[in-house]
Write a protein that holds these residues in place. Sequence first.
Motif: not given
Length: 248
Positions: A121-127, A132-135, A141-148, A190-195
């Motif tokens: 449940a925690a993983a699903a909620a964080y996902d 939602a934060f990313y929009g 790939p041209a708009r990364p989620l994180f800066d670092i 977090l999964t590899l694509p997100v990291l």
Amino acid sequence: MNAPTTRGLPADHVVVADDVPHLCAALAGWMCDRLATVRGRDFALAISGGRTPLALYRLLGSPAWRNSVAWDRLHVFWCDERCVPRADAASNFGVAHAAWLARVPVSQERLHPVPVGEAPAAAAAYDAQLRAFYGASRLDPARPLFDITLLGVGADGHTASLFPGSPALAEQQAWAVPVSRPEPPSRVSLTLPVLGSTHAVAFLVTGADKASIVGRLAAGDDSLPAAQVRTRGERIWFLDRAAAAELA
Ligand code: 6PG
């Protein structure tokens, strides 16, 4: 996307410092410099837990660094979390909050810890929180989620809570997954694509106990989860001399 290796490591740059204090000062300075280049928008960090980054977090929370970041523009996420109460000593959120984030003027709504509770449940909620934060529900790939993305490496080559041989390493759809372990607590990672959806990945690795795994990574052992973090962004390794002992 696979930048050339440096000293064998999957890296664009490798920083080796004589000891942990000097290494953390170098990493803190690099982080602040990178964040200072972000214009016209908030910036987002994804940070890790474990023993290694505690010295960095204490430094970032110290008076010397407290005013080095526009904390009002910062969002902090976690690369992984153990499914324990936030007051538990094993909580990655709890450790970073006590050492750093409670000591700087970042508002609580900009801290995005993994929800407490059972791993699925925690993983699903964080996902859902991440999307939602990313929009959007697909990473561009041209708009990364994180800066670092700040990562550590375990002595077995794991990073975040992605362990060698784990099916989670192959996950390409979910952004956060539950991770069960032989020994409790279970985790969320977090999964590899997100990291890898980041402008820069920084690996912080210290101590003689990590020299062997750093050597394996430098020798090109792609089976290791830490070698599988792919990004269009910069990849930089911060090592103390003890952890770098097996590097050419
Ligand atoms: C965690 C961390 C994990 C950590 C490595 C290294 O929750 O344990 O996110 O990925 O970075 O296990 O841990 P140490 O820094 O304690 O060696």
